[in-house]
Design a protein around this motif. Structure first.
Motif, mmCIF file in Angstrom:
data_model
loop_
_atom_site.group_PDB
_atom_site.id
_atom_site.type_symbol
_atom_site.label_atom_id
_atom_site.label_comp_id
_atom_site.label_asym_id
_atom_site.label_seq_id
_atom_site.Cartn_x
_atom_site.Cartn_y
_atom_site.Cartn_z
ATOM 1 N N UNK A 26 33.750 36.083 -3.525
ATOM 2 C CA UNK A 26 35.023 35.808 -3.865
ATOM 3 C C UNK A 26 34.330 35.980 -5.843
ATOM 4 N N UNK A 27 32.811 35.645 -6.175
ATOM 5 C CA UNK A 27 32.754 36.562 -7.848
ATOM 6 C C UNK A 27 33.046 38.472 -7.243
ATOM 7 N N UNK A 28 32.250 38.036 -6.929
ATOM 8 C CA UNK A 28 31.839 39.858 -7.121
ATOM 9 C C UNK A 28 32.641 40.881 -6.219
ATOM 10 N N UNK A 29 33.942 40.233 -5.888
ATOM 11 C CA UNK A 29 34.554 41.289 -4.621
ATOM 12 C C UNK A 29 34.510 42.276 -3.293
ATOM 13 N N UNK A 30 32.997 42.067 -3.222
ATOM 14 C CA UNK A 30 32.451 42.868 -2.874
ATOM 15 C C UNK A 30 31.707 42.109 -0.765
ATOM 16 N N UNK A 31 32.285 43.272 0.024
ATOM 17 C CA UNK A 31 31.970 42.323 2.003
ATOM 18 C C UNK A 31 30.500 42.404 1.860
ATOM 19 N N UNK A 32 30.592 41.223 2.582
ATOM 20 C CA UNK A 32 29.577 40.774 2.991
ATOM 21 C C UNK A 32 29.381 40.882 4.846
ATOM 22 N N UNK A 33 28.476 41.802 4.762
ATOM 23 C CA UNK A 33 27.988 41.961 6.933
ATOM 24 C C UNK A 33 26.495 41.422 6.739
ATOM 25 N N UNK A 34 26.483 40.158 7.487
ATOM 26 C CA UNK A 34 25.660 39.751 7.651
ATOM 27 C C UNK A 34 24.694 39.449 9.195
ATOM 28 N N UNK A 35 24.186 40.639 9.573
ATOM 29 C CA UNK A 35 24.094 40.174 11.555
ATOM 30 C C UNK A 35 23.165 39.279 12.276
ATOM 31 N N UNK A 36 22.382 38.487 10.644
ATOM 32 C CA UNK A 36 22.322 37.207 11.664
ATOM 33 C C UNK A 36 22.004 35.806 10.173
ATOM 34 N N UNK A 37 22.544 35.272 10.109
ATOM 35 C CA UNK A 37 22.824 33.652 9.043
ATOM 36 C C UNK A 37 21.446 33.527 8.337
ATOM 37 N N UNK A 38 20.357 33.233 9.436
ATOM 38 C CA UNK A 38 19.755 32.578 9.623
ATOM 39 C C UNK A 38 18.233 33.102 9.093
ATOM 40 N N UNK A 39 18.836 34.582 8.497
ATOM 41 C CA UNK A 39 17.550 35.501 8.766
ATOM 42 C C UNK A 39 17.381 36.401 6.961
ATOM 43 N N UNK A 40 18.286 36.188 6.648
ATOM 44 C CA UNK A 40 19.145 36.769 5.331
ATOM 45 C C UNK A 40 17.458 36.475 4.251
ATOM 46 N N UNK A 41 17.251 37.922 3.593
ATOM 47 C CA UNK A 41 15.890 37.430 2.605
ATOM 48 C C UNK A 41 16.305 36.751 1.396
ATOM 49 N N UNK A 42 14.676 35.936 1.088
ATOM 50 C CA UNK A 42 14.941 34.877 -0.032
ATOM 51 C C UNK A 42 15.636 35.659 -1.613
ATOM 52 N N UNK A 43 15.409 37.127 -1.548
ATOM 53 C CA UNK A 43 15.945 37.767 -3.073
ATOM 54 C C UNK A 43 16.997 37.968 -2.993
ATOM 55 N N UNK A 44 18.012 37.525 -2.120
ATOM 56 C CA UNK A 44 19.658 37.763 -2.456
ATOM 57 C C UNK A 44 20.314 36.883 -3.404
ATOM 58 N N UNK A 45 21.118 37.616 -3.383
ATOM 59 C CA UNK A 45 22.062 36.366 -5.167
ATOM 60 C C UNK A 45 23.306 35.685 -4.418
#
Length: 214
Positions: free
Chosen positions: A117-136
């Motif tokens: 919503x803030x950026x207008x970007x698409x997110x395609x996450x293969x595994x929601x529980x494996x998102x790296x800690x350095x992501x915004x």
């Protein structure tokens, strides 16, 4: 002298050709469904039914098990529509509705939908529980825990009007393979879902404008 191709090489080539043909067929079918979905969305005259239809058509397009449509209100994201086949099977359509409702949350919360919503970007996450800690952004697992559900893949797409203003987020959960097992969302569907989201945003803003002046 050139060596003759082995039977294994020939089999690999045939398998690759079949996979390319299958992908082409799936894409053609997806494009056909996108046209049909766009017509259905643009012809829906009532906002609540429109929101349900947008989410349903997006799920059909990507073979998603569940999804949520958020609308932006001020500095918050509001749950407009939520659908989940697993919970509907477990609790029935009437029983699942209260479980899918949730309170609005701030856009400042580092969530997947909030980031989109803030950026207008698409997110395609293969595994929601494996998102790296350095992501915004980060996955909020409380909903899974509350409903005994397991989110794997997520595809979140902005709903933007003609001026580029994001009015909501379409978040799809758990793409299903041919055996109905959760799998990542295919990247080739991203532009198709974005196109449907653009049509959906136009239909929503048109109905909201009509309601405001009526």
């Amino acid at each position: 002298m050139d060596s003759q191709p082995t039977s294994e090489t020939a089999a690999d080539a045939l398998r690759a050709a079949n996979e390319r043909a299958e992908r082409a067929t799936r894409r053609a079918q997806a494009l056909e469904h996108l046209v049909e979905a766009g017509i259905a969305v643009m012809s829906e005259p009532h906002l609540p039914a429109l929101l349900e239809r947008i989410l349903l058509e997006a799920r059909r397009l990507t073979n998603a098990e569940a999804g949520t449509l958020f609308l932006i209100g001020g500095d918050e994201l509001k749950f407009a529509v939520a659908q989940n086949d697993v919970l509907a099977w477990r609790f029935g359509n009437e029983g699942v509705a209260p479980r899918l409702r949730a309170e609005p949350f701030s856009l400042k919360v580092p969530s997947l939908a909030g980031y989109v919503a803030r950026t207008g970007s698409i997110l395609n996450i293969p595994d929601a529980y494996q998102i790296p800690d350095n992501r915004p952004y980060m996955f909020q697992p409380w909903w899974d825990a509350r409903n005994d559900y397991q989110t794997l893949s997520v595809l979140a797409v902005p709903l933007a009007d003609r001026g580029g203003r994001v009015i909501g987020v379409l978040q799809l959960i758990n793409a299903l393979d041919a055996d109905r097992r959760p799998t990542p969302f295919c990247k080739e569907y991203e532009p198709l879902v974005r196109a449907l989201a653009a049509q959906a945003a136009l239909a929503i803003t048109n109905l909201q404008t009509e309601r405001a002046i009526s």
